[in-house]
Motif scaffolding. Structure first.
Motif, PDB file in Angstrom:
ATOM      1  N   ARG A 162      30.888  51.401  93.862  1.00 37.93           N
ATOM      2  CA  ARG A 162      30.502  51.218  95.271  1.00 37.93           C
ATOM      3  C   ARG A 162      29.087  50.662  95.385  1.00 37.93           C
ATOM      4  NH1 ARG A 162      31.508  56.469  99.068  1.00 37.93           N
ATOM      5  NH2 ARG A 162      33.158  57.467  97.866  1.00 37.93           N
ATOM      6  N   ASP A 163      28.904  49.722  96.292  1.00 38.31           N
ATOM      7  CA  ASP A 163      27.577  49.148  96.540  1.00 38.31           C
ATOM      8  C   ASP A 163      26.548  50.225  96.872  1.00 38.31           C
ATOM      9  OD1 ASP A 163      27.330  46.502  96.165  1.00 38.31           O
ATOM     10  OD2 ASP A 163      26.851  46.076  98.281  1.00 38.31           O
ATOM     11  N   GLU A 164      27.002  51.249  97.601  1.00 40.74           N
ATOM     12  CA  GLU A 164      26.065  52.300  98.031  1.00 40.74           C
ATOM     13  C   GLU A 164      25.598  53.167  96.865  1.00 40.74           C
ATOM     14  OE1 GLU A 164      28.693  53.156 101.069  1.00 40.74           O
ATOM     15  OE2 GLU A 164      30.011  54.457  99.939  1.00 40.74           O
ATOM     16  N   TYR A 165      26.226  53.021  95.678  1.00 45.88           N
ATOM     17  CA  TYR A 165      25.794  53.788  94.500  1.00 45.88           C
ATOM     18  C   TYR A 165      24.926  52.954  93.552  1.00 45.88           C
ATOM     19  CZ  TYR A 165      29.511  57.296  95.482  1.00 45.88           C
ATOM     20  OH  TYR A 165      30.317  58.256  96.027  1.00 45.88           O
ATOM     21  N   LEU A 166      24.898  51.635  93.754  1.00 48.91           N
ATOM     22  CA  LEU A 166      24.228  50.761  92.776  1.00 48.91           C
ATOM     23  C   LEU A 166      22.718  50.684  92.997  1.00 48.91           C
ATOM     24  CD1 LEU A 166      26.646  47.709  92.527  1.00 48.91           C
ATOM     25  CD2 LEU A 166      26.175  49.437  90.761  1.00 48.91           C
ATOM     26  N   ILE A 167      21.971  50.772  91.909  1.00 47.54           N
ATOM     27  CA  ILE A 167      20.517  50.575  91.953  1.00 47.54           C
ATOM     28  C   ILE A 167      20.178  49.272  91.227  1.00 47.54           C
ATOM     29  CG2 ILE A 167      18.263  51.569  91.333  1.00 47.54           C
ATOM     30  CD1 ILE A 167      19.857  53.208  93.414  1.00 47.54           C
ATOM     31  N   VAL A 168      20.710  49.109  90.012  1.00 53.18           N
ATOM     32  CA  VAL A 168      20.482  47.888  89.227  1.00 53.18           C
ATOM     33  C   VAL A 168      21.834  47.422  88.693  1.00 53.18           C
ATOM     34  CG1 VAL A 168      19.521  47.017  87.045  1.00 53.18           C
ATOM     35  CG2 VAL A 168      18.104  48.456  88.525  1.00 53.18           C
ATOM     36  N   GLN A 169      22.077  46.130  88.778  1.00 52.49           N
ATOM     37  CA  GLN A 169      23.277  45.548  88.155  1.00 52.49           C
ATOM     38  C   GLN A 169      23.059  44.054  87.963  1.00 52.49           C
ATOM     39  OE1 GLN A 169      27.238  45.541  90.136  1.00 52.49           O
ATOM     40  NE2 GLN A 169      27.920  46.710  88.381  1.00 52.49           N
ATOM     41  N   GLY A 170      23.610  43.529  86.898  1.00 55.36           N
ATOM     42  CA  GLY A 170      23.561  42.087  86.677  1.00 55.36           C
ATOM     43  C   GLY A 170      22.147  41.538  86.553  1.00 55.36           C
ATOM     44  N   GLY A 171      21.226  42.348  86.056  1.00 51.76           N
ATOM     45  CA  GLY A 171      19.876  41.844  85.810  1.00 51.76           C
ATOM     46  C   GLY A 171      18.928  41.940  86.991  1.00 51.76           C
ATOM     47  N   GLY A 172      19.356  42.559  88.091  1.00 53.18           N
ATOM     48  CA  GLY A 172      18.444  42.682  89.242  1.00 53.18           C
ATOM     49  C   GLY A 172      18.723  43.951  90.031  1.00 53.18           C
ATOM     50  N   LEU A 173      17.845  44.256  90.988  1.00 52.42           N
ATOM     51  CA  LEU A 173      18.125  45.371  91.901  1.00 52.42           C
ATOM     52  C   LEU A 173      19.402  45.020  92.655  1.00 52.42           C
ATOM     53  CD1 LEU A 173      14.526  46.016  93.306  1.00 52.42           C
ATOM     54  CD2 LEU A 173      15.785  47.491  91.723  1.00 52.42           C
ATOM     55  N   ALA A 174      20.225  46.029  92.932  1.00 53.12           N
ATOM     56  CA  ALA A 174      21.521  45.763  93.570  1.00 53.12           C
ATOM     57  C   ALA A 174      21.834  46.868  94.561  1.00 53.12           C
ATOM     58  CB  ALA A 174      22.614  45.695  92.500  1.00 53.12           C
ATOM     59  N   GLY A 175      22.812  46.615  95.439  1.00 45.76           N
ATOM     60  CA  GLY A 175      23.310  47.625  96.362  1.00 45.76           C
ATOM     61  C   GLY A 175      22.200  48.339  97.096  1.00 45.76           C
ATOM     62  N   VAL A 176      22.293  49.666  97.122  1.00 42.88           N
ATOM     63  CA  VAL A 176      21.307  50.482  97.825  1.00 42.88           C
ATOM     64  C   VAL A 176      19.927  50.332  97.166  1.00 42.88           C
ATOM     65  CG1 VAL A 176      21.248  52.787  96.765  1.00 42.88           C
ATOM     66  CG2 VAL A 176      21.514  52.595  99.186  1.00 42.88           C
ATOM     67  N   GLY A 177      19.905  50.055  95.862  1.00 43.70           N
ATOM     68  CA  GLY A 177      18.647  49.894  95.128  1.00 43.70           C
ATOM     69  C   GLY A 177      17.850  48.706  95.633  1.00 43.70           C
ATOM     70  N   ALA A 178      18.549  47.636  96.015  1.00 44.12           N
ATOM     71  CA  ALA A 178      17.852  46.439  96.486  1.00 44.12           C
ATOM     72  C   ALA A 178      17.140  46.729  97.807  1.00 44.12           C
ATOM     73  CB  ALA A 178      18.844  45.303  96.665  1.00 44.12           C
ATOM     74  N   HIS A 179      17.639  47.714  98.553  1.00 42.83           N
ATOM     75  CA  HIS A 179      17.059  48.067  99.842  1.00 42.83           C
ATOM     76  C   HIS A 179      15.870  49.010  99.674  1.00 42.83           C
ATOM     77  CE1 HIS A 179      17.631  47.958 104.170  1.00 42.83           C
ATOM     78  NE2 HIS A 179      17.380  49.259 104.222  1.00 42.83           N
ATOM     79  N   SER A 180      16.001  49.978  98.765  1.00 50.95           N
ATOM     80  CA  SER A 180      15.035  51.090  98.740  1.00 50.95           C
ATOM     81  C   SER A 180      14.017  51.040  97.620  1.00 50.95           C
ATOM     82  CB  SER A 180      15.788  52.424  98.626  1.00 50.95           C
ATOM     83  OG  SER A 180      16.534  52.643  99.778  1.00 50.95           O
ATOM     84  N   TYR A 181      14.292  50.314  96.539  1.00 51.96           N
ATOM     85  CA  TYR A 181      13.398  50.328  95.376  1.00 51.96           C
ATOM     86  C   TYR A 181      12.606  49.021  95.307  1.00 51.96           C
ATOM     87  CZ  TYR A 181      15.607  54.526  93.456  1.00 51.96           C
ATOM     88  OH  TYR A 181      16.053  55.807  93.266  1.00 51.96           O
ATOM     89  N   SER A 182      11.593  48.978  94.395  1.00 52.41           N
ATOM     90  CA  SER A 182      10.939  47.711  94.081  1.00 52.41           C
ATOM     91  C   SER A 182      11.018  47.526  92.568  1.00 52.41           C
ATOM     92  CB  SER A 182       9.485  47.706  94.559  1.00 52.41           C
ATOM     93  OG  SER A 182       8.738  48.714  93.909  1.00 52.41           O
ATOM     94  N   LYS A 183      10.842  46.286  92.119  1.00 54.07           N
ATOM     95  CA  LYS A 183      10.942  46.026  90.683  1.00 54.07           C
ATOM     96  C   LYS A 183       9.804  46.730  89.954  1.00 54.07           C
ATOM     97  CE  LYS A 183      13.384  41.725  91.113  1.00 54.07           C
ATOM     98  NZ  LYS A 183      13.430  40.297  90.904  1.00 54.07           N
ATOM     99  N   GLY A 184       9.993  46.953  88.659  1.00 55.79           N
ATOM    100  CA  GLY A 184       8.910  47.546  87.878  1.00 55.79           C
ATOM    101  C   GLY A 184       9.337  48.861  87.264  1.00 55.79           C
ATOM    102  N   ASN A 185       8.337  49.656  86.879  1.00 57.06           N
ATOM    103  CA  ASN A 185       8.585  50.855  86.092  1.00 57.06           C
ATOM    104  C   ASN A 185       7.719  51.991  86.626  1.00 57.06           C
ATOM    105  OD1 ASN A 185       8.928  52.718  83.969  1.00 57.06           O
ATOM    106  ND2 ASN A 185       7.212  51.822  82.839  1.00 57.06           N
ATOM    107  N   ALA A 186       8.285  53.185  86.758  1.00 58.26           N
ATOM    108  CA  ALA A 186       7.490  54.330  87.222  1.00 58.26           C
ATOM    109  C   ALA A 186       7.602  55.503  86.248  1.00 58.26           C
ATOM    110  CB  ALA A 186       7.943  54.731  88.625  1.00 58.26           C
TER     111      ALA A 186
END
Ligand code: NDP
Length: 401
Positions: free
Chosen positions: A363-387
């Motif tokens: 489900r898109d609503e479960y995805l954070i990263v896929q296919g080499g980039g932020l995806a699904g809900v992750g593309a909305h709420s996260y930023s690239k990088g490392n924490a």
């Protein structure tokens, strides 16, 4: 066939439970925004049982072994001699819960050449170096919404606890006292106070809805503004930045994900913007705050109280200042792992595994990263990088009990 490594917290010190305080869980049909609860094809556990600890195995063993996969369950996750490290070289899936995170740093990702899926049995995938996952084409997924309401309940409880001075008052009763004056010299009502949330996503909005009936003034800041009808319904005051919101609030609650943009957003400088005597409630991530700055603000009186359940790193070392700083209402990371929440995220974990192994889309609503980039809900709420920087310190933790 795949190796699945599942890192879970330890069983209770007196053993895995054989009975529970209640016989059943309330039935919840849908999440408040209409999203459906997890939809695995089947579950092999009794909702309401302890699933998040090692012997609970998230109820996954029958399913995975019946499909011919190997399941390794361990709580050993810190340092080079941990069980997690031993299995990284041939693991296809690593499952971990934020309460007891298996930090997947870039170095660990490099030692896991077969890793395809980093699955968070819960919400919050900041324990994974998302940048490294993107570069390696690893999918990162989490069980969005599974415990957002659980956490919002903890936020309200913590704010009430701090403002009303509950824990010290309970302490007086438990030790045989009747010290009314000692209890109430730091006790107030929350009615009429101004409360503001940094982020009004699933948890932040649920927190605002729960504070509304207490007769409080509600504030929020977020990267995207809520729909106008929600602002009107809750009589919300929106602020463009957290810095603009802090001076207006008696209680501030942090409800945004940890990513490079939000790391240490509460620090010596931003704490100066708070009202003297404000309360800070953080159930989002410990690393949103500079831990030494928070302790200093409590000792100096700039903050009247700090509470929540999230620390950095996890588990927190014995000498972590938040264990002993004044006027704290800290718990270990528990708000999202009530038995109620566990039933939802165990089912969601199973759903994501079924999709992964059957090559069906997650489900898109479960995805954070896929296919080499932020995806699904992750593309909305996260930023690239490392924490994940500094997570090695978690290996300093020594068990108690
Ligand atoms: P959501 O994705 O629903 O909400 C996150 C919100 O944070 C979004 O509205 C997002 O904005 C906003 N946001 C992101 N970056 C910023 C920023 N720099 N400034 C202001 N707002 C920002 O997630 P949830 O509400 O379900 O969970 C939030 C976090 O809480 C999780 O990421 C996790 O870290 C933590 N959590 C803790 C738990 C616990 O057990 N203590 C359990 C569950 C979650 P937008 O989408 O508008 O860009």
């Amino acid at each position: 066939m795949a190796k699945v490594v599942c890192v879970l917290y330890d069983d209770p010190v007196d053993g895995y439970p054989t009975s529970y305080a209640r016989d059943s869980l309330p039935v919840i049909e849908r999440y408040p925004d209409g999203q459906t609860l997890p939809t695995p094809k089947a579950i092999d556990f009794v909702p309401g049982s302890l699933l998040g600890s090692v012997s609970g195995e998230l109820g996954l063993r029958n399913y995975l072994e019946s499909q011919g996969h190997e399941l390794v369950v361990t709580s050993s996750k810190g340092g080079p001699d941990s069980e997690l490290e031993k299995h990284l070289h041939d693991a296809e899936v690593v499952i971990s819960q934020p309460f007891w995170p298996a930090y997947l740093t870039a170095e660990r990702v490099a030692r896991a050449p077969k890793l395809k899926l980093a699955l968070t049995a819960g919400i919050g995938s900041d324990h994974v170096d998302l940048q490294a996952a993107m570069e390696r084409g690893i999918t990162v997924a989490e069980v969005t919404f599974c415990k957002s309401i659980s956490v919002s309940e903890h936020v309200v409880m913590t704010a009430l606890n701090l403002v009303r001075n509950y824990t010290p008052s309970h302490g007086w009763a438990a030790k045989g006292g009747w010290n009314i004056a000692d209890c109430v010299t730091r006790s107030y009502d929350i009615e009429g106070m101004h409360v503001g949330t940094v982020a009004a996503g699933r948890i932040g909005l649920a927190v605002l809805r729960r504070f509304k009936p207490y007769g409080m003034h509600l504030h929020y800041t977020d990267r995207h503004r809520l729909p106008r009808e929600v602002e009107l319904e809750l009589d919300l005051t929106w602020h463009e930045t957290p810095q603009a919101m802090y001076p207006a609030c008696d209680i501030v609650t942090l409800n945004c994900p940890l990513h490079p943009e939000t790391e240490h957003m509460v620090n010596d400088e931003t704490l100066k913007l708070f009202k003297r005597g404000a309360y800070l409630v953080n159930t989002a991530r410990g690393k949103l705050c500079d831990r030494a700055a928070v302790a200093r603000a409590l000792e100096g009186g700039q903050l009247a109280g700090y509470g929540g359940d999230v620390w950095f790193p996890q588990p927190a070392p014995q000498d972590h200042p938040w264990r002993t700083m004044p006027h704290n209402a800290m718990t270990p990371h528990i708000s999202g792992t009530s038995l109620s929440a566990q039933a939802r995220y165990a089912a969601g974990t199973r759903e994501i595994l079924e999709c992964h192994f059957e090559r069906r889309p997650i489900r898109d609503e479960y995805l954070i990263v896929q296919g080499g980039g932020l995806a699904g809900v992750g593309a909305h709420s996260y930023s690239k990088g490392n924490a994940t920087g500094g997570s090695e310190e978690a290996a300093k933790f020594e068990k108690v009990g």
